[in-house]
Motif scaffolding. Structure first.
Motif, PDB file in Angstrom:
ATOM      1  N   ALA A 275      -5.170  32.409   5.022  1.00 22.78           N
ATOM      2  CA  ALA A 275      -4.483  32.111   6.077  1.00 22.78           C
ATOM      3  C   ALA A 275      -4.685  30.847   6.831  1.00 22.78           C
ATOM      4  CB  ALA A 275      -4.631  33.355   7.019  1.00 22.78           C
ATOM      5  N   LEU A 276      -5.918  30.469   7.109  1.00 19.30           N
ATOM      6  CA  LEU A 276      -6.063  29.238   7.956  1.00 19.30           C
ATOM      7  C   LEU A 276      -5.484  28.105   7.237  1.00 19.30           C
ATOM      8  CD1 LEU A 276      -9.416  29.899   9.592  1.00 19.30           C
ATOM      9  CD2 LEU A 276      -7.193  29.626  10.848  1.00 19.30           C
TER      10      LEU A 276
ATOM     11  N   ARG B 218      -3.084  28.066   4.902  1.00 15.29           N
ATOM     12  CA  ARG B 218      -1.584  28.058   4.880  1.00 15.29           C
ATOM     13  C   ARG B 218      -1.144  27.547   6.145  1.00 15.29           C
ATOM     14  NH1 ARG B 218      -0.427  33.738   1.817  1.00 15.29           N
ATOM     15  NH2 ARG B 218      -0.661  32.966  -0.115  1.00 15.29           N
ATOM     16  N   GLU B 219      -2.003  27.897   7.244  1.00 15.07           N
ATOM     17  CA  GLU B 219      -1.558  27.626   8.590  1.00 15.07           C
ATOM     18  C   GLU B 219      -1.464  25.959   8.935  1.00 15.07           C
ATOM     19  OE1 GLU B 219      -3.002  28.590  13.081  1.00 15.07           O
ATOM     20  OE2 GLU B 219      -2.750  30.223  11.695  1.00 15.07           O
TER      21      GLU B 219
ATOM     22  N   ARG C  99       1.183  24.142   6.713  1.00 19.96           N
ATOM     23  CA  ARG C  99       2.594  24.284   7.602  1.00 19.96           C
ATOM     24  C   ARG C  99       2.742  23.169   8.762  1.00 19.96           C
ATOM     25  NH1 ARG C  99       3.010  29.348  10.626  1.00 19.96           N
ATOM     26  NH2 ARG C  99       1.532  29.902   8.949  1.00 19.96           N
ATOM     27  N   ASP C 100       1.472  23.427   9.399  1.00 24.02           N
ATOM     28  CA  ASP C 100       1.485  22.483  10.726  1.00 24.02           C
ATOM     29  C   ASP C 100       1.575  20.916  10.395  1.00 24.02           C
ATOM     30  OD1 ASP C 100       1.520  24.478  12.516  1.00 24.02           O
ATOM     31  OD2 ASP C 100      -0.744  24.573  12.688  1.00 24.02           O
TER      32      ASP C 100
END
Length: 160
Positions: free
Chosen positions: A145-146, A148-149, A152-153
Motif C-alpha cells: 500500500a505504501l 502504491r501511494e 502515485r505521489d
C-alpha cells in the motif's frame, strides 16, 4: 505405517510401546478374541492383531472403538495415542531440542510430561506460527500500500 520396534532393557518406553501394552491389557482383560473385537469394532481381526502386537500403529478411530467395546478409559487411551502419533510425525520436531532425532521431542515421557510433544505445547506453537504469519501478511500488505501511494505521489500529475 511405521513398524513398532520394542525398546530394550531398562530404557524408558515410548508412547507407542505404552499404547501397545494398553491394547494388549484391554484385550486380555476383556477375554475377547480378535474375531469378537473385529465384530464389535468393524475392523479386521488381522488389523487388531497387528495393532495389539505393535506391528503397526492403529488409527485413532480404532482406539476409540476398542475403548468403548472394553469399557476402558477412552481419554487415557487417546492421550497415549496422541502422544505416540506426535512422536511418529515430523511435526513433533517443532519442540525438539537441538540435535534431537526427528520425532523425539518428549517421546520417552509419560503423557503430560513431554512438554514439546504435549497437545498444549503443539497448540501454542501453532498459535505462535499463525500470529507470525498474520503479522508478516499485514506487514506485506502495508508495504504494498505504501509503495502504491509513493508511486502515485511521484508520477506526473500525481498530486505533489
Amino acid at each position: 505405517m511405521m513398524d513398532h520396534v520394542p525398546l530394550s532393557g531398562g530404557a524408558p518406553k515410548g508412547p507407542a510401546d505404552r499404547l501397545c501394552e494398553e491394547l494388549q491389557s484391554l484385550k486380555s482383560s476383556s477375554g475377547l478374541t480378535y474375531a469378537r473385537i473385529s465384530e464389535r469394532t468393524h475392523y479386521a481381526k488381522s488389523s487388531w492383531e497387528r495393532w495389539v502386537n505393535g506391528k503397526q500403529f492403529p488409527p485413532r478411530d480404532a482406539v476409540e472403538r476398542i475403548a468403548a467395546v472394553c469399557q476402558a478409559d477412552e481419554r487415557r487411551l487417546l492421550e497415549l495415542w496422541t502422544l505416540a502419533e506426535a512422536c511418529r510425525t515430523p511435526a513433533a520436531v517443532l519442540g525438539a531440542a537441538p540435535g534431537a532425532a526427528p520425532g523425539a521431542a518428549g517421546c520417552g515421557a509419560a503423557p503430560g510430561e513431554g512438554d514439546a510433544a504435549s497437545p498444549d505445547r503443539r497448540q501454542a506453537v501453532r498459535l505462535l506460527l499463525t500470529v507470525l504469519a498474520l503479522a508478516l501478511t499485514a506487514g506485506l500488505a502495508r508495504s504494498v500500500a505504501l509503495r502504491r501511494e509513493l508511486r502515485r505521489d511521484t508520477l506526473p500529475g500525481g498530486g505533489v
